[in-house]
Design an enzyme around this catalytic site. Sequence first.
Site, PDB file in Angstrom:
ATOM      1  N   SER A 136      -0.275  -1.199  -6.134  1.00 39.08           N
ATOM      2  CA  SER A 136      -0.126  -2.285  -6.876  1.00 39.08           C
ATOM      3  C   SER A 136       0.617  -1.739  -8.332  1.00 39.08           C
ATOM      4  O   SER A 136       0.586  -0.783  -8.733  1.00 39.08           O
ATOM      5  CB  SER A 136      -1.237  -2.804  -7.380  1.00 39.08           C
ATOM      6  OG  SER A 136      -2.096  -3.605  -6.249  1.00 39.08           O
ATOM      7  N   LYS A 146     -14.333  -8.473  -8.271  1.00 38.49           N
ATOM      8  CA  LYS A 146     -13.472  -9.200  -9.083  1.00 38.49           C
ATOM      9  C   LYS A 146     -12.808 -10.224  -8.412  1.00 38.49           C
ATOM     10  O   LYS A 146     -12.490 -11.665  -8.892  1.00 38.49           O
ATOM     11  CB  LYS A 146     -12.446  -8.270  -9.917  1.00 38.49           C
ATOM     12  CG  LYS A 146     -11.473  -8.831 -11.029  1.00 38.49           C
ATOM     13  CD  LYS A 146     -10.855  -7.809 -11.886  1.00 38.49           C
ATOM     14  CE  LYS A 146     -10.368  -8.652 -12.935  1.00 38.49           C
ATOM     15  NZ  LYS A 146      -9.350  -7.734 -13.675  1.00 38.49           N
ATOM     16  N   ASP A 147     -12.462  -9.943  -7.342  1.00 37.14           N
ATOM     17  CA  ASP A 147     -11.942 -10.924  -6.321  1.00 37.14           C
ATOM     18  C   ASP A 147     -12.893 -11.874  -5.949  1.00 37.14           C
ATOM     19  O   ASP A 147     -12.204 -13.259  -5.847  1.00 37.14           O
ATOM     20  CB  ASP A 147     -10.970 -10.216  -4.948  1.00 37.14           C
ATOM     21  CG  ASP A 147      -9.627  -9.693  -5.526  1.00 37.14           C
ATOM     22  OD1 ASP A 147      -9.200  -9.009  -4.310  1.00 37.14           O
ATOM     23  OD2 ASP A 147      -9.246  -9.747  -6.512  1.00 37.14           O
ATOM     24  N   HIS A 206       0.657  -1.109   0.027  1.00 40.16           N
ATOM     25  CA  HIS A 206      -0.147   0.134  -0.144  1.00 40.16           C
ATOM     26  C   HIS A 206       0.704   1.308   0.034  1.00 40.16           C
ATOM     27  O   HIS A 206       0.178   2.345  -0.310  1.00 40.16           O
ATOM     28  CB  HIS A 206      -1.120  -0.162   1.068  1.00 40.16           C
ATOM     29  CG  HIS A 206      -2.165  -1.094   0.960  1.00 40.16           C
ATOM     30  ND1 HIS A 206      -3.194  -0.640   1.618  1.00 40.16           N
ATOM     31  CD2 HIS A 206      -2.113  -2.010   0.185  1.00 40.16           C
ATOM     32  CE1 HIS A 206      -4.223  -1.818   1.253  1.00 40.16           C
ATOM     33  NE2 HIS A 206      -3.411  -2.480   0.182  1.00 40.16           N
ATOM     34  N   GLU A 256       6.025 -33.542  -1.461  1.00 42.17           N
ATOM     35  CA  GLU A 256       4.933 -33.425  -2.270  1.00 42.17           C
ATOM     36  C   GLU A 256       5.141 -32.450  -3.321  1.00 42.17           C
ATOM     37  O   GLU A 256       6.332 -32.121  -3.351  1.00 42.17           O
ATOM     38  CB  GLU A 256       4.007 -32.588  -1.273  1.00 42.17           C
ATOM     39  CG  GLU A 256       3.302 -33.111  -0.060  1.00 42.17           C
ATOM     40  CD  GLU A 256       2.376 -33.908  -0.355  1.00 42.17           C
ATOM     41  OE1 GLU A 256       2.443 -35.254  -1.019  1.00 42.17           O
ATOM     42  OE2 GLU A 256       0.960 -33.520  -0.682  1.00 42.17           O
TER      43      GLU A 256
END
Lengths: 187, 408
Positions: free
Chosen positions: B217, B241-242, B213, B285
């Site tokens: 972004s 959108k998220d 922040h 894994e």
Amino acid sequence: MANSTSNSESPSADGIQEPGRRDFIVVATYAMGAVGAGAVAWPLIDQMNPAADTLALASTEVDVSKIAEGQAITVTWRGKPVFIRHRTADEIARANAVDSADLRDPEEDETRVQRPELLVVVGVCTHLGCVPLGQKTGDVRGEYDGWFCPCHGSHYDTSGRIRKGPAPTNLAVPPYSFVSDNVIQIG
Amino acid sequence: MSAAKFSNPVVRWIDHRLPVFSMLDHTAHEYPTPKNLNYMWNFGSLAGLSLVIMIVTGIVLAMSYTAHVDYAFGSVERIMRDVNHGWLIRYIHMNTASFFFIVVYLHIFRGLYYGSYKAPRELLWILGVVIFLLMMATAFMGYVLPWGQMSFWGATVITNLFSAIPVVGESIVTFLWGGFSVDNPTLNRFFSLHYLMPFVIAGVVVLHIVALHRFGSNNPIGIDTKGPQDTISFHPYYTIKDIVGVALFLLLLAVAVFFYPNAMGHPDNYIPANPMQTPAHIVPEWYFLPFYAILRAVPDKLGGVLLMFGAIGVLFILPWLDRSPVRSARFRPLFRIFFWLLVVDAVALGYLGGKPAEGSYVVMARIATAWYFLHFLVILPALSIFENTKPLPKSISEPVLATTGEAV
């Protein structure tokens, strides 16, 4: 964003907005979100309830033929002590002699036993949960010759009913049945 | 301050004394975000969601799990069979672990492609690599807890790595084990640390978001926002959108959990751990396979360990390896080619990590390892100097507004 998407969203003459498509979508989204949150939360909470193996341990079988008259044994059922007393005729008579109207938790003795000589009660004081004394020879049995809880002085009679002291109800009678002449299954 | 924004008097009373509502409003509501973000920017929120799912299911599983070598395997099977919805919670926990890594790898590669690691976001990037390391430690310890064959032998192999350290190596391994082999003390401490680490991760995630922040972004064209014409408020545009991303993520997670819950796992881990018998092929894994390939590619034990950690080390110094002033691969045609070669290389390393270290697999793993380091240590610095980048647009809005004659 020059044009509004729907006429129903422009304010009416008195300045109040009519509910429009967007409000419906927003409310519907939050409602679905709430349903989803509930569906997610339920298994996470319910997993704390007793598991299948714990529930399977819910029954205990006891052979009562070895208990002599006047003798009592303690068995474990669902993690708690259960007192099984082979009552003498005298104890049975005294239990029946009580007028149940005088009792804090009125109960006739015959409703608390399946065979009069065999009393099966959960050995947990109904006040705050201590295990009352009276199972071992030499134990204090209280003024009514049943059991005595040393924590706060509750006295139980020969039918396991509360007679004196702070306990609100009689010693609980667990569900039990005779699977044979000599064997009971508790729970 | 914007306390006047809230109409509810209770909210105003709290916010005046503890500005949590103002902070939330500033961070996630009015927060100006570049308006050109594409779906590759969804993965950060998906990673955060994965962390929450792992913590919630993990805490619940810990209510029924017993961390003792004689009881661990059985306690997990009890969860699967007897605990109410235990099977569901366990499968969600183990599949979300895989999904967490999928989402984080996509998040990292987004950063690599669009130059999100470049100034002034170097520290943001480094915090991200720290989170990645913590995730790997957490996942490694978590996998040991069911005490299956792979749990035990994976723990043995990886803790044995530290014996490669000269002089103090053996003592360190004994210290880690709490004994002379992976045994009960090891399992107990892994359980404690596995419970702890996710909260450390959460703390670093907070720092990661604070760092984000500071400058906001990055965006697909890598050009800084120049003003309100280049941004839109986080809510409702990026929240919704998220949510779309979350819906798709949960759908795919549900497919895995309900239809293919063991697809990403190894069947050998359903065999109780046997210290006397090593499985034919010990594999970690899937998300560790590229690093496992690098580890085994080097013929020297210490060299393998150093290179494996070095593979993550180069990520730490990436902002100083790639110094090109152009951020986004959109305007770097040569860089773009090498980026996709890196993707192929990473997938190849993952594939090779799952194969036995024999025959042609060894050669291929060595080539893939060499290419990985070549990319970061040679190609990126060279590109910084020699690449001819495409001309950059003046701003985010410019390509759109220029045609209408409005100010850019």
